[in-house]
Design a protein around this motif. Structure first.
Motif, PDB file in Angstrom:
ATOM      1  N   SER A  20       5.851  64.733  67.220  1.00 55.00           N
ATOM      2  CA  SER A  20       5.258  65.733  66.348  1.00 55.00           C
ATOM      3  C   SER A  20       5.630  67.204  66.271  1.00 55.00           C
ATOM      4  CB  SER A  20       3.581  65.841  66.896  1.00 55.00           C
ATOM      5  OG  SER A  20       3.145  64.236  66.605  1.00 55.00           O
ATOM      6  N   PRO A  21       5.435  67.729  65.382  1.00 60.45           N
ATOM      7  CA  PRO A  21       5.984  69.034  65.176  1.00 60.45           C
ATOM      8  C   PRO A  21       5.775  70.107  66.564  1.00 60.45           C
ATOM      9  CG  PRO A  21       5.070  68.713  63.201  1.00 60.45           C
ATOM     10  CD  PRO A  21       4.808  67.559  64.212  1.00 60.45           C
ATOM     11  N   GLY A  22       6.701  70.745  67.256  1.00 60.30           N
ATOM     12  CA  GLY A  22       6.433  71.410  68.474  1.00 60.30           C
ATOM     13  C   GLY A  22       6.128  70.757  69.672  1.00 60.30           C
ATOM     14  N   GLN A  23       6.076  69.166  69.565  1.00 60.46           N
ATOM     15  CA  GLN A  23       5.827  68.380  70.620  1.00 60.46           C
ATOM     16  C   GLN A  23       6.915  67.849  71.369  1.00 60.46           C
ATOM     17  OE1 GLN A  23       2.102  66.632  70.415  1.00 60.46           O
ATOM     18  NE2 GLN A  23       1.188  68.221  69.366  1.00 60.46           N
ATOM     19  N   GLY A  24       6.735  67.407  72.446  1.00 56.71           N
ATOM     20  CA  GLY A  24       7.867  66.312  73.019  1.00 56.71           C
ATOM     21  C   GLY A  24       7.843  65.012  72.551  1.00 56.71           C
ATOM     22  N   LEU A  25       8.769  64.349  72.782  1.00 58.16           N
ATOM     23  CA  LEU A  25       8.702  62.868  72.452  1.00 58.16           C
ATOM     24  C   LEU A  25       7.618  62.052  73.453  1.00 58.16           C
ATOM     25  CD1 LEU A  25      12.678  62.663  72.196  1.00 58.16           C
ATOM     26  CD2 LEU A  25      10.945  61.769  70.359  1.00 58.16           C
TER      27      LEU A  25
ATOM     28  N   PRO B  95      -1.401  48.803  60.813  1.00 60.61           N
ATOM     29  CA  PRO B  95      -2.279  48.163  59.656  1.00 60.61           C
ATOM     30  C   PRO B  95      -2.522  49.227  58.740  1.00 60.61           C
ATOM     31  CG  PRO B  95      -3.059  47.549  61.711  1.00 60.61           C
ATOM     32  CD  PRO B  95      -1.687  48.438  62.150  1.00 60.61           C
ATOM     33  N   SER B  96      -2.995  50.334  59.422  1.00 54.83           N
ATOM     34  CA  SER B  96      -3.827  51.267  58.523  1.00 54.83           C
ATOM     35  C   SER B  96      -3.545  52.785  58.978  1.00 54.83           C
ATOM     36  CB  SER B  96      -5.381  50.901  58.662  1.00 54.83           C
ATOM     37  OG  SER B  96      -5.916  52.079  57.870  1.00 54.83           O
ATOM     38  N   VAL B  97      -2.899  53.492  58.283  1.00 57.10           N
ATOM     39  CA  VAL B  97      -2.263  54.775  58.777  1.00 57.10           C
ATOM     40  C   VAL B  97      -3.250  55.830  58.590  1.00 57.10           C
ATOM     41  CG1 VAL B  97      -0.428  56.446  58.094  1.00 57.10           C
ATOM     42  CG2 VAL B  97       0.106  53.991  58.300  1.00 57.10           C
ATOM     43  N   HIS B  98      -3.279  56.466  59.731  1.00 53.35           N
ATOM     44  CA  HIS B  98      -4.255  57.893  59.459  1.00 53.35           C
ATOM     45  C   HIS B  98      -3.413  59.128  59.479  1.00 53.35           C
ATOM     46  CE1 HIS B  98      -7.060  60.742  61.821  1.00 53.35           C
ATOM     47  NE2 HIS B  98      -7.859  60.104  61.122  1.00 53.35           N
ATOM     48  N   TRP B  99      -3.995  60.232  58.657  1.00 55.91           N
ATOM     49  CA  TRP B  99      -3.176  61.608  58.430  1.00 55.91           C
ATOM     50  C   TRP B  99      -2.521  62.036  59.576  1.00 55.91           C
ATOM     51  CZ3 TRP B  99      -4.288  65.744  61.121  1.00 55.91           C
ATOM     52  CH2 TRP B  99      -5.592  65.872  61.707  1.00 55.91           C
ATOM     53  N   SER B 100      -3.118  61.831  60.885  1.00 61.28           N
ATOM     54  CA  SER B 100      -2.426  62.242  62.091  1.00 61.28           C
ATOM     55  C   SER B 100      -1.390  61.613  62.508  1.00 61.28           C
ATOM     56  CB  SER B 100      -3.595  62.049  63.243  1.00 61.28           C
ATOM     57  OG  SER B 100      -4.028  60.799  63.607  1.00 61.28           O
ATOM     58  N   ASP B 101      -0.760  60.441  61.814  1.00 58.17           N
ATOM     59  CA  ASP B 101       0.410  59.669  62.272  1.00 58.17           C
ATOM     60  C   ASP B 101       1.536  60.510  61.542  1.00 58.17           C
ATOM     61  OD1 ASP B 101      -1.609  56.707  61.813  1.00 58.17           O
ATOM     62  OD2 ASP B 101      -1.135  57.556  63.514  1.00 58.17           O
ATOM     63  N   ALA B 102       1.338  61.371  60.825  1.00 56.59           N
ATOM     64  CA  ALA B 102       2.447  62.208  60.306  1.00 56.59           C
ATOM     65  C   ALA B 102       3.462  62.602  61.370  1.00 56.59           C
ATOM     66  CB  ALA B 102       2.096  63.077  59.329  1.00 56.59           C
ATOM     67  N   ALA B 103       4.705  62.238  61.483  1.00 59.90           N
ATOM     68  CA  ALA B 103       5.413  62.848  62.460  1.00 59.90           C
ATOM     69  C   ALA B 103       6.725  61.991  62.361  1.00 59.90           C
ATOM     70  CB  ALA B 103       4.795  62.551  63.679  1.00 59.90           C
TER      71      ALA B 103
ATOM     72  N   GLY C 277      17.848  56.309  67.430  1.00 58.14           N
ATOM     73  CA  GLY C 277      18.293  56.269  66.165  1.00 58.14           C
ATOM     74  C   GLY C 277      18.172  57.700  65.744  1.00 58.14           C
ATOM     75  N   ALA C 278      18.388  58.174  64.389  1.00 59.96           N
ATOM     76  CA  ALA C 278      18.202  59.209  63.897  1.00 59.96           C
ATOM     77  C   ALA C 278      16.924  59.694  63.301  1.00 59.96           C
ATOM     78  CB  ALA C 278      19.159  59.417  62.625  1.00 59.96           C
ATOM     79  N   GLY C 279      16.063  58.710  63.397  1.00 60.32           N
ATOM     80  CA  GLY C 279      14.462  59.069  63.354  1.00 60.32           C
ATOM     81  C   GLY C 279      14.265  58.639  61.821  1.00 60.32           C
ATOM     82  N   THR C 280      12.842  58.374  61.559  1.00 59.61           N
ATOM     83  CA  THR C 280      12.381  58.343  60.235  1.00 59.61           C
ATOM     84  C   THR C 280      11.090  59.215  60.368  1.00 59.61           C
ATOM     85  OG1 THR C 280      12.792  55.855  60.040  1.00 59.61           O
ATOM     86  CG2 THR C 280      11.021  56.851  58.698  1.00 59.61           C
ATOM     87  N   ARG C 281      11.075  60.260  59.400  1.00 59.37           N
ATOM     88  CA  ARG C 281      10.127  60.959  59.012  1.00 59.37           C
ATOM     89  C   ARG C 281       8.985  60.405  58.197  1.00 59.37           C
ATOM     90  NH1 ARG C 281       8.905  65.434  55.648  1.00 59.37           N
ATOM     91  NH2 ARG C 281      11.154  65.534  54.683  1.00 59.37           N
ATOM     92  N   LEU C 282       7.655  60.237  58.722  1.00 58.94           N
ATOM     93  CA  LEU C 282       6.463  60.061  58.011  1.00 58.94           C
ATOM     94  C   LEU C 282       5.763  60.994  57.674  1.00 58.94           C
ATOM     95  CD1 LEU C 282       4.662  57.258  57.270  1.00 58.94           C
ATOM     96  CD2 LEU C 282       3.645  57.665  59.600  1.00 58.94           C
ATOM     97  N   THR C 283       5.558  60.712  56.238  1.00 56.83           N
ATOM     98  CA  THR C 283       4.539  61.538  55.430  1.00 56.83           C
ATOM     99  C   THR C 283       3.338  60.920  55.074  1.00 56.83           C
ATOM    100  OG1 THR C 283       6.291  63.329  54.861  1.00 56.83           O
ATOM    101  CG2 THR C 283       4.307  63.375  53.600  1.00 56.83           C
ATOM    102  N   VAL C 284       1.980  61.301  55.170  1.00 62.76           N
ATOM    103  CA  VAL C 284       0.811  60.450  55.027  1.00 62.76           C
ATOM    104  C   VAL C 284       0.120  61.385  54.055  1.00 62.76           C
ATOM    105  CG1 VAL C 284      -1.251  59.602  55.905  1.00 62.76           C
ATOM    106  CG2 VAL C 284       0.600  59.807  57.345  1.00 62.76           C
ATOM    107  N   LYS C 285       0.159  60.792  52.725  1.00 65.74           N
ATOM    108  CA  LYS C 285      -0.806  61.554  51.502  1.00 65.74           C
ATOM    109  C   LYS C 285      -2.216  61.106  51.688  1.00 65.74           C
ATOM    110  CE  LYS C 285       1.307  59.020  48.340  1.00 65.74           C
ATOM    111  NZ  LYS C 285       1.861  58.670  46.958  1.00 65.74           N
ATOM    112  N   PRO C 286      -3.147  62.161  51.160  1.00 63.66           N
ATOM    113  CA  PRO C 286      -4.582  62.047  51.355  1.00 63.66           C
ATOM    114  C   PRO C 286      -4.844  60.848  50.443  1.00 63.66           C
ATOM    115  CG  PRO C 286      -3.800  64.226  50.895  1.00 63.66           C
ATOM    116  CD  PRO C 286      -2.546  63.623  50.689  1.00 63.66           C
TER     117      PRO C 286
END
Lengths: 114, 120
Positions: free
Chosen positions: A39-44, A79-87, A105-114
């Protein structure tokens, strides 16, 4: 040496929808496989890991991943994504008994829409 | 401490200067790793210590980079004659015994929050 490919750079899903993040690895023997979240500003942070046994592994925060040897894949699902899963999500592979480094890997950025 | 600690959290330096980044692993963890993460990339392996010795330094990009772990605990990553391309977040991780070895080894890495290096 082992290597990891995450084909999707960026994925957007709606809150409450299901999620699958893809991961393919290359390694000549049985690998250790991991999913980490950053997550932004946090460690892995480790979500889950596979190193033997059941090919479907459960992790924290409701995530799971399935090891498919025939496809050299270790896809992450929820199965069901929460807004806090954006990372940013990283798949990683470690080696049995040989070199002890872990490749990401190079990573996948997840954006969660309301 | 409870987790992996890295200092400084931010370092801005000028091209050509010398930089040291410090990592204090989780107490009792014998394995220590350094990774470098550039913007938009995954962590790139640099070096792995098992105890005091560098078991695998194949990821160090060139001889300007060097790391030590003299007492098997704290590690210092040293970068000489810094270049703008060295700008990145340098991540340290520790593990109880490393990711390889025997099948009882779970290999989980615990990461610090990183040291962000900016070379002007």
């Amino acid at each position: 040496a082992q290597s990891v490919t995450q084909p999707d750079i960026h994925i957007t899903v709606s809150e409450g929808a299901s999620l699958e993040l893809r991961c393919n690895y290359s390694y000549g023997a049985t690998p250790y496989l991991f999913w980490y979240v950053q997550s932004p500003g946090q460690g892995l942070q480790l979500l889950l890991k596979y190193f033997s046994g059941d090919t479907l592994v459960q992790g924290i925060k409701g995530f799971e991943a399935e090891f498919k040897r025939s496809q050299s894949s270790f896809n992450l699902r929820k199965p069901s994504v929460h807004w806090s899963d954006a990372a940013e999500y990283f798949c990683a592979v470690g080696a049995w008994g040989g070199n002890n480094d872990m490749r990401f890997g190079a990573g996948t950025r997840l954006t969660v829409k309301p | 401490g409870a987790g992996v600690s890295q200092t400084p959290s931010n370092k801005v330096t000028e091209k050509g200067k010398y930089v040291e980044l410090r990592c204090d692993p989780i107490s009792g963890h014998t394995a220590l790793y350094w990774y470098r993460q550039s913007l938009g990339q995954g962590p790139e392996f640099l070096i792995y210590f098992q105890g005091t010795g560098a078991a695998d330094d194949s990821g160090l990009p060139n001889d300007r980079f060097f790391a030590v772990r003299p007492e098997g605990s704290v590690s210092t990553l040293k970068i000489q004659r810094t270049e703008r391309g060295d700008s990145a977040v340098y991540l340290c991780a520790s593990s109880l015994t490393g990711t390889g070895g025997t099948r009882v080894n779970t290999g989980e890495l615990f990461f610090g929050e990183g040291s962000r290096l900016t070379v002007l």
